[in-house]
Design a protein around this motif. Structure first.
Motif, short mmCIF file in Angstrom:
data_model
loop_
_atom_site.label_atom_id
_atom_site.label_comp_id
_atom_site.label_asym_id
_atom_site.label_seq_id
_atom_site.Cartn_x
_atom_site.Cartn_y
_atom_site.Cartn_z
N SER A 54 58.90 19.84 73.79
CA SER A 54 60.14 20.45 74.26
C SER A 54 60.04 21.97 74.17
O SER A 54 59.63 22.51 73.15
N PRO A 55 60.46 22.67 75.23
CA PRO A 55 60.46 24.12 75.18
C PRO A 55 61.69 24.69 74.47
O PRO A 55 61.76 25.90 74.24
N ALA A 56 62.66 23.82 74.13
CA ALA A 56 63.91 24.34 73.57
C ALA A 56 64.61 23.31 72.69
O ALA A 56 64.34 22.11 72.79
N ASP A 57 65.50 23.80 71.85
CA ASP A 57 66.41 22.94 71.10
C ASP A 57 67.61 22.64 71.99
O ASP A 57 68.02 23.48 72.79
N GLY A 58 68.20 21.48 71.81
CA GLY A 58 69.43 21.19 72.54
C GLY A 58 69.56 19.73 72.87
O GLY A 58 68.86 18.87 72.34
N LYS A 59 70.49 19.45 73.79
CA LYS A 59 70.79 18.09 74.22
C LYS A 59 70.32 17.90 75.66
O LYS A 59 70.66 18.69 76.54
N ILE A 60 69.56 16.83 75.88
CA ILE A 60 69.08 16.52 77.23
C ILE A 60 70.26 15.98 78.03
O ILE A 60 70.91 15.03 77.61
N ASP A 61 70.51 16.62 79.19
CA ASP A 61 71.62 16.14 80.01
C ASP A 61 71.20 15.76 81.42
O ASP A 61 72.03 15.40 82.25
N TYR A 62 69.89 15.83 81.70
CA TYR A 62 69.39 15.38 83.00
C TYR A 62 67.90 15.07 82.87
O TYR A 62 67.16 15.86 82.28
N VAL A 63 67.48 13.93 83.42
CA VAL A 63 66.06 13.57 83.47
C VAL A 63 65.82 12.80 84.77
O VAL A 63 66.59 11.93 85.13
N ASN A 64 64.73 13.15 85.47
CA ASN A 64 64.20 12.28 86.51
C ASN A 64 62.69 12.20 86.28
O ASN A 64 62.22 12.59 85.20
N ASP A 65 61.93 11.72 87.23
CA ASP A 65 60.49 11.53 87.01
C ASP A 65 59.75 12.80 86.63
O ASP A 65 58.83 12.77 85.83
N ARG A 66 60.11 13.93 87.22
CA ARG A 66 59.36 15.16 87.03
C ARG A 66 60.13 16.28 86.35
O ARG A 66 59.58 17.32 86.05
N ARG A 67 61.43 16.11 86.12
CA ARG A 67 62.28 17.20 85.64
C ARG A 67 63.15 16.74 84.49
O ARG A 67 63.73 15.67 84.53
N LEU A 68 63.25 17.60 83.46
CA LEU A 68 64.11 17.35 82.30
C LEU A 68 64.88 18.63 82.02
O LEU A 68 64.30 19.72 82.04
N GLU A 69 66.20 18.52 81.79
CA GLU A 69 67.03 19.69 81.52
C GLU A 69 67.68 19.58 80.14
O GLU A 69 68.15 18.52 79.76
N ILE A 70 67.67 20.71 79.43
CA ILE A 70 68.19 20.77 78.07
C ILE A 70 69.32 21.80 78.02
O ILE A 70 69.11 22.97 78.36
N PHE A 71 70.50 21.35 77.61
CA PHE A 71 71.61 22.27 77.41
C PHE A 71 71.54 22.78 75.98
O PHE A 71 71.48 22.02 75.03
N MET A 72 71.54 24.11 75.83
CA MET A 72 71.49 24.75 74.51
C MET A 72 72.86 25.35 74.22
O MET A 72 73.28 26.28 74.89
N SER A 73 73.55 24.81 73.22
CA SER A 73 74.85 25.37 72.83
C SER A 73 74.61 26.62 71.98
O SER A 73 73.48 26.91 71.59
N ILE A 74 75.68 27.32 71.67
CA ILE A 74 75.51 28.54 70.85
C ILE A 74 75.03 28.21 69.45
O ILE A 74 74.58 29.09 68.74
N PHE A 75 75.09 26.94 69.05
CA PHE A 75 74.64 26.56 67.72
C PHE A 75 73.17 26.16 67.67
O PHE A 75 72.61 25.96 66.60
N ASP A 76 72.53 26.02 68.84
CA ASP A 76 71.11 25.69 68.90
C ASP A 76 70.27 26.96 68.77
O ASP A 76 70.71 28.04 69.16
N CYS A 77 69.06 26.80 68.25
CA CYS A 77 68.11 27.90 68.22
C CYS A 77 67.72 28.21 69.66
O CYS A 77 67.43 27.30 70.44
N HIS A 78 67.71 29.48 70.05
CA HIS A 78 67.48 29.85 71.45
C HIS A 78 66.09 30.41 71.72
O HIS A 78 65.83 30.96 72.78
N VAL A 79 65.18 30.28 70.78
CA VAL A 79 63.79 30.68 71.00
C VAL A 79 63.14 29.57 71.82
O VAL A 79 63.23 28.40 71.47
N ASN A 80 62.52 29.93 72.94
CA ASN A 80 61.85 28.97 73.81
C ASN A 80 60.35 28.99 73.56
O ASN A 80 59.78 30.05 73.29
#
Length: 188
Positions: A54-80
């Motif tokens: 994972s490139p980031a901390d957060g909650k996964i809110d979208y996944v398909n075969d080739r793409r995954l998206e992570i929402f980072m709230s203000i409480f997550d570490c934001h270093v990628n």
């Protein structure tokens, strides 16, 4: 540990502390701001797992075969972090709107980092959200990166996207919480 980009914000807030001591109301406001700033700019050590991480901390809110998206709230570490070992072949920065990061959209400010490996090209997209005011990229084109190496950060709430080449599959699902450095995909 604190990311060096956050030290100036924290120092400024501490410089305001003597003024806040003059009024309990100012102190009540400033102390939580200092705490949130320290929380936001934290840079914890991470164990780097096998596979594509994972490139980031957060909650996964979208996944398909080739793409995954992570929402980072203000409480997550934001270093990628880099999801793989490879060479940064291209970085594309695009200005755009600053819509809330919890919304999936395509016209927000973003920074795309293309990492070439022996197994194909991986793309990490840093997307600025409503509170985010700046995307910081730590790497340059032509630079070799190691899996788990810090490649950037997004100041305040934001979203990170990873796109993987053929031959890999995601092992995480929508709703899963992830930490940077944790396995999210493996060879198919």
């Amino acid at each position: 540990m604190i990311v060096k980009q956050g030290l100036k914000f924290i120092a400024l807030e501490f410089l305001l502390l003597p003024l806040a001591l003059l009024s309990p109301y100012l102190l009540i406001i400033l102390l939580p701001i200092i705490a949130l700033t320290i929380l936001f700019f934290r840079d914890p050590d991470r164990g780097i797992e096998d596979g594509v991480v994972s490139p980031a901390d957060g909650k996964i809110d979208y996944v398909n075969d080739r793409r995954l998206e992570i929402f980072m709230s203000i409480f997550d570490c934001h270093v990628n972090r880099s999801p793989v070992d490879g060479i940064v072949r291209k970085i594309v920065y695009s200005k755009g709107s600053k819509l809330p990061a919890f919304m999936r959209h395509t016209n927000s400010e973003r920074n795309e980092i293309y990492i070439e490996t022996d197994h194909g090209t991986f793309k990490v997209v840093q997307i600025a959200g409503f509170l985010a005011r700046r995307i910081i990229c730590f790497v340059k084109e032509g630079e070799r990166v190691r899996k788990g190496e810090k490649i950037g950060m997004i100041v305040m709430g934001s979203r990170v996207v990873i796109e993987i080449p053929e031959g890999f599959k995601f092992v995480k699902r929508v709703g899963d919480r992830v930490k940077a450095g944790e396995t999210i995909a493996v060879k198919a």
